[in-house]
Design a protein around this motif. Structure first.
Motif, PDB file in Angstrom:
ATOM      1  N   THR A  80      -7.799   5.941   7.996  1.00  0.00           N
ATOM      2  CA  THR A  80      -8.738   4.867   8.322  1.00  0.00           C
ATOM      3  C   THR A  80      -9.872   5.436   9.158  1.00  0.00           C
ATOM      4  O   THR A  80      -9.628   6.099  10.169  1.00  0.00           O
ATOM      5  CB  THR A  80      -8.013   3.744   9.097  1.00  0.00           C
ATOM      6  OG1 THR A  80      -7.027   3.166   8.245  1.00  0.00           O
ATOM      7  CG2 THR A  80      -8.982   2.667   9.545  1.00  0.00           C
ATOM      8  N   LEU A  89      -7.284   7.604  17.035  1.00  0.00           N
ATOM      9  CA  LEU A  89      -6.930   6.392  17.779  1.00  0.00           C
ATOM     10  C   LEU A  89      -5.468   6.021  17.537  1.00  0.00           C
ATOM     11  O   LEU A  89      -4.837   5.405  18.386  1.00  0.00           O
ATOM     12  CB  LEU A  89      -7.827   5.220  17.355  1.00  0.00           C
ATOM     13  CG  LEU A  89      -9.320   5.401  17.618  1.00  0.00           C
ATOM     14  CD1 LEU A  89     -10.108   4.214  17.087  1.00  0.00           C
ATOM     15  CD2 LEU A  89      -9.566   5.568  19.117  1.00  0.00           C
ATOM     16  N   ALA A 131      -6.907  -6.326   6.137  1.00  0.00           N
ATOM     17  CA  ALA A 131      -5.439  -6.396   6.076  1.00  0.00           C
ATOM     18  C   ALA A 131      -4.770  -5.586   7.182  1.00  0.00           C
ATOM     19  O   ALA A 131      -4.780  -4.360   7.148  1.00  0.00           O
ATOM     20  CB  ALA A 131      -4.934  -5.912   4.714  1.00  0.00           C
ATOM     21  N   GLU A 189       2.166   3.769   9.126  1.00  0.00           N
ATOM     22  CA  GLU A 189       0.793   3.345   8.904  1.00  0.00           C
ATOM     23  C   GLU A 189      -0.175   4.535   8.805  1.00  0.00           C
ATOM     24  O   GLU A 189       0.169   5.664   9.141  1.00  0.00           O
ATOM     25  CB  GLU A 189       0.335   2.418  10.046  1.00  0.00           C
ATOM     26  CG  GLU A 189       1.161   1.153  10.206  1.00  0.00           C
ATOM     27  CD  GLU A 189       2.413   1.348  11.040  1.00  0.00           C
ATOM     28  OE1 GLU A 189       2.768   2.513  11.339  1.00  0.00           O
ATOM     29  OE2 GLU A 189       3.040   0.342  11.386  1.00  0.00           O
ATOM     30  N   SER A 190      -1.405   4.202   8.401  1.00  0.00           N
ATOM     31  CA  SER A 190      -2.449   5.224   8.251  1.00  0.00           C
ATOM     32  C   SER A 190      -2.832   5.829   9.600  1.00  0.00           C
ATOM     33  O   SER A 190      -2.633   5.223  10.653  1.00  0.00           O
ATOM     34  CB  SER A 190      -3.697   4.591   7.610  1.00  0.00           C
ATOM     35  OG  SER A 190      -4.230   3.579   8.442  1.00  0.00           O
ATOM     36  N   THR A 246       0.886  -1.175   0.000  1.00  0.00           N
ATOM     37  CA  THR A 246       0.000   0.000   0.000  1.00  0.00           C
ATOM     38  C   THR A 246       0.917   1.217   0.000  1.00  0.00           C
ATOM     39  O   THR A 246       2.140   1.081   0.004  1.00  0.00           O
ATOM     40  CB  THR A 246      -0.942   0.043   1.226  1.00  0.00           C
ATOM     41  OG1 THR A 246      -0.195   0.486   2.361  1.00  0.00           O
ATOM     42  CG2 THR A 246      -1.582  -1.306   1.508  1.00  0.00           C
ATOM     43  N   VAL A 253       2.457   0.821   4.308  1.00  0.00           N
ATOM     44  CA  VAL A 253       3.304  -0.353   4.554  1.00  0.00           C
ATOM     45  C   VAL A 253       2.678  -1.529   3.813  1.00  0.00           C
ATOM     46  O   VAL A 253       1.574  -1.409   3.270  1.00  0.00           O
ATOM     47  CB  VAL A 253       3.381  -0.673   6.075  1.00  0.00           C
ATOM     48  CG1 VAL A 253       3.972   0.509   6.849  1.00  0.00           C
ATOM     49  CG2 VAL A 253       2.019  -1.055   6.658  1.00  0.00           C
ATOM     50  N   TYR A 254       3.360  -2.682   3.786  1.00  0.00           N
ATOM     51  CA  TYR A 254       2.739  -3.882   3.212  1.00  0.00           C
ATOM     52  C   TYR A 254       1.628  -4.381   4.120  1.00  0.00           C
ATOM     53  O   TYR A 254       1.766  -4.369   5.348  1.00  0.00           O
ATOM     54  CB  TYR A 254       3.776  -4.985   3.002  1.00  0.00           C
ATOM     55  CG  TYR A 254       4.514  -4.867   1.669  1.00  0.00           C
ATOM     56  CD1 TYR A 254       4.103  -5.594   0.553  1.00  0.00           C
ATOM     57  CD2 TYR A 254       5.590  -4.014   1.525  1.00  0.00           C
ATOM     58  CE1 TYR A 254       4.751  -5.478  -0.674  1.00  0.00           C
ATOM     59  CE2 TYR A 254       6.259  -3.881   0.302  1.00  0.00           C
ATOM     60  CZ  TYR A 254       5.837  -4.618  -0.796  1.00  0.00           C
ATOM     61  OH  TYR A 254       6.475  -4.499  -2.005  1.00  0.00           O
ATOM     62  N   GLY A 255       0.514  -4.812   3.504  1.00  0.00           N
ATOM     63  CA  GLY A 255      -0.599  -5.388   4.250  1.00  0.00           C
ATOM     64  C   GLY A 255      -0.677  -6.888   4.001  1.00  0.00           C
ATOM     65  O   GLY A 255      -0.185  -7.395   2.988  1.00  0.00           O
ATOM     66  N   PRO A 264      -8.550  -5.463  16.433  1.00  0.00           N
ATOM     67  CA  PRO A 264      -9.304  -5.508  15.176  1.00  0.00           C
ATOM     68  C   PRO A 264      -8.441  -5.174  13.957  1.00  0.00           C
ATOM     69  O   PRO A 264      -7.412  -4.508  14.091  1.00  0.00           O
ATOM     70  CB  PRO A 264     -10.383  -4.446  15.376  1.00  0.00           C
ATOM     71  CG  PRO A 264      -9.829  -3.505  16.394  1.00  0.00           C
ATOM     72  CD  PRO A 264      -8.922  -4.306  17.273  1.00  0.00           C
ATOM     73  N   THR A 294     -17.789  -1.745  15.807  1.00  0.00           N
ATOM     74  CA  THR A 294     -17.279  -0.824  14.790  1.00  0.00           C
ATOM     75  C   THR A 294     -16.289  -1.533  13.864  1.00  0.00           C
ATOM     76  O   THR A 294     -15.718  -2.564  14.211  1.00  0.00           O
ATOM     77  CB  THR A 294     -16.542   0.363  15.433  1.00  0.00           C
ATOM     78  OG1 THR A 294     -15.402  -0.132  16.146  1.00  0.00           O
ATOM     79  CG2 THR A 294     -17.445   1.138  16.378  1.00  0.00           C
ATOM     80  N   VAL A 295     -16.094  -0.913  12.687  1.00  0.00           N
ATOM     81  CA  VAL A 295     -15.123  -1.447  11.720  1.00  0.00           C
ATOM     82  C   VAL A 295     -14.251  -0.294  11.211  1.00  0.00           C
ATOM     83  O   VAL A 295     -14.754   0.805  10.955  1.00  0.00           O
ATOM     84  CB  VAL A 295     -15.846  -2.176  10.560  1.00  0.00           C
ATOM     85  CG1 VAL A 295     -16.743  -1.231   9.768  1.00  0.00           C
ATOM     86  CG2 VAL A 295     -14.864  -2.878   9.631  1.00  0.00           C
ATOM     87  N   HIS A 341     -10.100  -2.905   3.714  1.00  0.00           N
ATOM     88  CA  HIS A 341      -9.703  -2.064   2.588  1.00  0.00           C
ATOM     89  C   HIS A 341     -10.692  -2.207   1.440  1.00  0.00           C
ATOM     90  O   HIS A 341     -11.059  -3.329   1.076  1.00  0.00           O
ATOM     91  CB  HIS A 341      -8.291  -2.453   2.113  1.00  0.00           C
ATOM     92  CG  HIS A 341      -7.231  -2.247   3.170  1.00  0.00           C
ATOM     93  ND1 HIS A 341      -7.153  -3.038   4.291  1.00  0.00           N
ATOM     94  CD2 HIS A 341      -6.224  -1.350   3.270  1.00  0.00           C
ATOM     95  CE1 HIS A 341      -6.132  -2.622   5.043  1.00  0.00           C
ATOM     96  NE2 HIS A 341      -5.558  -1.607   4.457  1.00  0.00           N
TER      97      HIS A 341
HETATM   98  O1  TXA Z   1      -1.501   1.853   6.934  1.00  0.00           O
HETATM   99  C1  TXA Z   1      -2.165   0.976   7.496  1.00  0.00           C
HETATM  100  O2  TXA Z   1      -3.133   1.258   8.225  1.00  0.00           O
HETATM  101  C2  TXA Z   1      -1.769  -0.482   7.285  1.00  0.00           C
HETATM  102  C3  TXA Z   1      -2.028  -0.840   5.815  1.00  0.00           C
HETATM  103  C4  TXA Z   1      -1.754  -2.286   5.530  1.00  0.00           C
HETATM  104  O3  TXA Z   1      -3.331  -0.491   5.484  1.00  0.00           O
HETATM  105  N1  TXA Z   1      -2.513  -1.344   8.134  1.00  0.00           N
HETATM  106  C5  TXA Z   1      -2.264  -1.428   9.464  1.00  0.00           C
HETATM  107  O4  TXA Z   1      -3.039  -2.368  10.123  1.00  0.00           O
HETATM  108  O5  TXA Z   1      -1.440  -0.760  10.042  1.00  0.00           O
HETATM  109  P1  TXA Z   1      -2.750  -2.878  11.594  1.00  0.00           P
HETATM  110  O6  TXA Z   1      -3.695  -3.988  11.827  1.00  0.00           O
HETATM  111  O7  TXA Z   1      -1.332  -3.181  11.738  1.00  0.00           O
HETATM  112  O8  TXA Z   1      -3.215  -1.671  12.485  1.00  0.00           O
HETATM  113  C6  TXA Z   1      -4.590  -1.347  12.526  1.00  0.00           C
HETATM  114  C7  TXA Z   1      -4.859  -0.400  13.653  1.00  0.00           C
HETATM  115  C8  TXA Z   1      -4.706  -1.090  14.993  1.00  0.00           C
HETATM  116  O9  TXA Z   1      -4.158  -0.165  15.916  1.00  0.00           O
HETATM  117  C9  TXA Z   1      -6.148  -1.429  15.341  1.00  0.00           C
HETATM  118  O10 TXA Z   1      -6.324  -1.532  16.739  1.00  0.00           O
HETATM  119  C10 TXA Z   1      -6.890  -0.241  14.742  1.00  0.00           C
HETATM  120  O11 TXA Z   1      -6.209   0.044  13.559  1.00  0.00           O
HETATM  121  N2  TXA Z   1      -8.265  -0.612  14.406  1.00  0.00           N
HETATM  122  C11 TXA Z   1      -8.705  -1.395  13.399  1.00  0.00           C
HETATM  123  N3  TXA Z   1     -10.046  -1.525  13.438  1.00  0.00           N
HETATM  124  C12 TXA Z   1     -10.481  -0.806  14.498  1.00  0.00           C
HETATM  125  C13 TXA Z   1     -11.750  -0.560  15.082  1.00  0.00           C
HETATM  126  N4  TXA Z   1     -12.863  -1.096  14.593  1.00  0.00           N
HETATM  127  N5  TXA Z   1     -11.806   0.211  16.181  1.00  0.00           N
HETATM  128  C14 TXA Z   1     -10.680   0.754  16.690  1.00  0.00           C
HETATM  129  N6  TXA Z   1      -9.433   0.554  16.195  1.00  0.00           N
HETATM  130  C15 TXA Z   1      -9.338  -0.216  15.111  1.00  0.00           C
END
Ligand code: TXA
Ligand code: MG
Length: 342
Positions: free
Chosen positions: A100, A196, A143, A182-183, A35, A38-40, A65, A119-120, A69
């Motif tokens: 996000t 968050l 991802a 990350e985002s 992306t 970073v890589y997902g 969670p 939530t999502v 995407h």
């Molecule tokens: O840049 C990015 O966001 C990358 C690329 C691959 O898209 N993805 C990423 O995912 O960093 P991850 O899983 O490493 O981090 C996701 C973050 C975590 O801190 C998670 O707790 C939060 O987003 N998150 C995801 N869904 C959530 C939700 N429904 N409520 C609160 N926090 C959420």
């Protein structure tokens, strides 16, 4: 499992490779993809068993969670149960891009995606390979970052393979990811919306679009990490999440004497510093210098941490960037990666 790797151009859409990757996702398999951040590590977000495989491959706790995407705005309806008024201008301004949005979830989204919550998190990534992969799959793609849980996120396909080879079906290798952090994750189910996780989009940019935002850790809300020759300590507050495998300590930009002190104690040190400040690393101390601007620093940070980890060192020493909001996300990651007991 044998992990297949397909190399492709970052800008190029390669129909055969993307068709294969889409087929793997529809069949419940795991595909790592680039992306702009970073890589997902992707799976079909509407298939609970497939998303469970992500958690197993990463060793990720089920309480965390994952982000879903999408490639086209109407698809938000497949995963979100509501589209609040503030979401529209944010999507118009920042999607595709590293923002996000946490929204009420749709019934079709399995609990494993949201860690059982209501939530999502949804985003539209700004990378042609990611967008075409999602379209080829024909489903929303759950991802997280494509690293083993607690490791730093991958910004090169080689990082994905170092962590996950043999555990996933396919890696689409389109070279380094440009953003490197990350985002930004914001919760739109509360008012005012709340950050968050700080990320590539700064709070001030979001506030230009929707007004007041709650930003924990923002200067003035809570002290930024104070430069010190001691390790940064935040017991109980910080999830040690983005962690190098070697203890890491943050020092002030003028704290270079700490390097000599550790060397005299026989500690083998790796040093992450800013470019431009004429460094004098003691003999045998690996030194990586990153650009002194937030975007350049973010782009190189995770690769630098992985490179230093692979050296024969006992301790990573990282100079803290300036305590200004432009560096909020970098501060956040350094704080999480530093080891209180180091
Ligand atoms: O840049 C990015 O966001 C990358 C690329 C691959 O898209 N993805 C990423 O995912 O960093 P991850 O899983 O490493 O981090 C996701 C973050 C975590 O801190 C998670 O707790 C939060 O987003 N998150 C995801 N869904 C959530 C939700 N429904 N409520 C609160 N926090 C959420
Ligand atoms: Mg992650």
């Amino acid at each position: 499992m044998n992990t297949k790797v397909i190399a492709m151009e970052a800008a190029g859409v390669e129909p055969a490779a993307l068709a294969l990757a889409g087929q793997i996702l529809r069949g419940g398999g795991l595909v790592a993809f680039p992306t702009e951040t970073v890589y997902g590590l992707g799976a079909n977000a509407l298939d609970a068993a497939a998303v469970e495989r992500i958690f197993a491959a990463k060793g990720r706790p089920a309480t965390n969670p994952v982000i879903v995407h999408i490639a086209d705005l109407p698809d938000v309806r497949r995963v979100a149960g509501d589209w609040p008024a503030v979401a529209e201008p944010l999507a118009a301004r920042f999607w595709p891009g590293p923002l996000t949005l946490v929204l009420p979830k749709a019934a079709a989204v399995p609990d494993v995606v949201t860690a059982g919550g209501p939530t999502v998190g949804v985003r539209m990534p700004d990378h042609p390979v990611a967008l075409e992969l999602i379209r080829a799959a024909g489903v929303p793609v759950a991802a997280p970052s494509a690293n083993r849980s607690t490791r730093v996120s991958p910004t090169h396909a080689a990082h994905v393979l170092a962590d996950l080879a043999g555990r996933i079906d396919l890696v689409l290798d389109a070279g380094p990811t440009p953003g490197g952090l990350e985002s930004t994750v914001i919760d739109l189910t509360v008012s005012p919306p709340r950050v968050l996780r700080p990320g590539l989009i700064a709070p001030a940019e979001i506030e230009e679009v929707i007004g007041e935002l709650l930003v924990p850790g923002r200067l003035g809300h809570r002290a930024a990490p104070s430069p010190s020759t001691e390790p940064v300590r935040s017991p109980g507050l910080v999830e040690r999440h983005y962690a190098p495998s070697i203890p890491m300590e943050c020092i002030a930009a003028d704290g270079a004497h700490r390097i000599g002190e550790l060397c005299r104690q026989g500690v083998r040190v790796g040093w992450l510093a800013f470019a431009g400040a004429n460094r004098d690393a003691p003999a045998g101390v690996p030194l990586i210098e990153l650009p002194a601007d937030p975007a350049g620093y973010a782009a190189g940070l995770y690769a630098a941490l992985r490179a230093l980890e692979s050296q024969a060192v006992d301790r990573l020493i990282v100079e803290l960037p300036p305590a200004s909001e432009a560096w909020l996300a970098v501060h956040d990651r350094l704080r999480r990666a530093s080891t209180p007991e180091a």
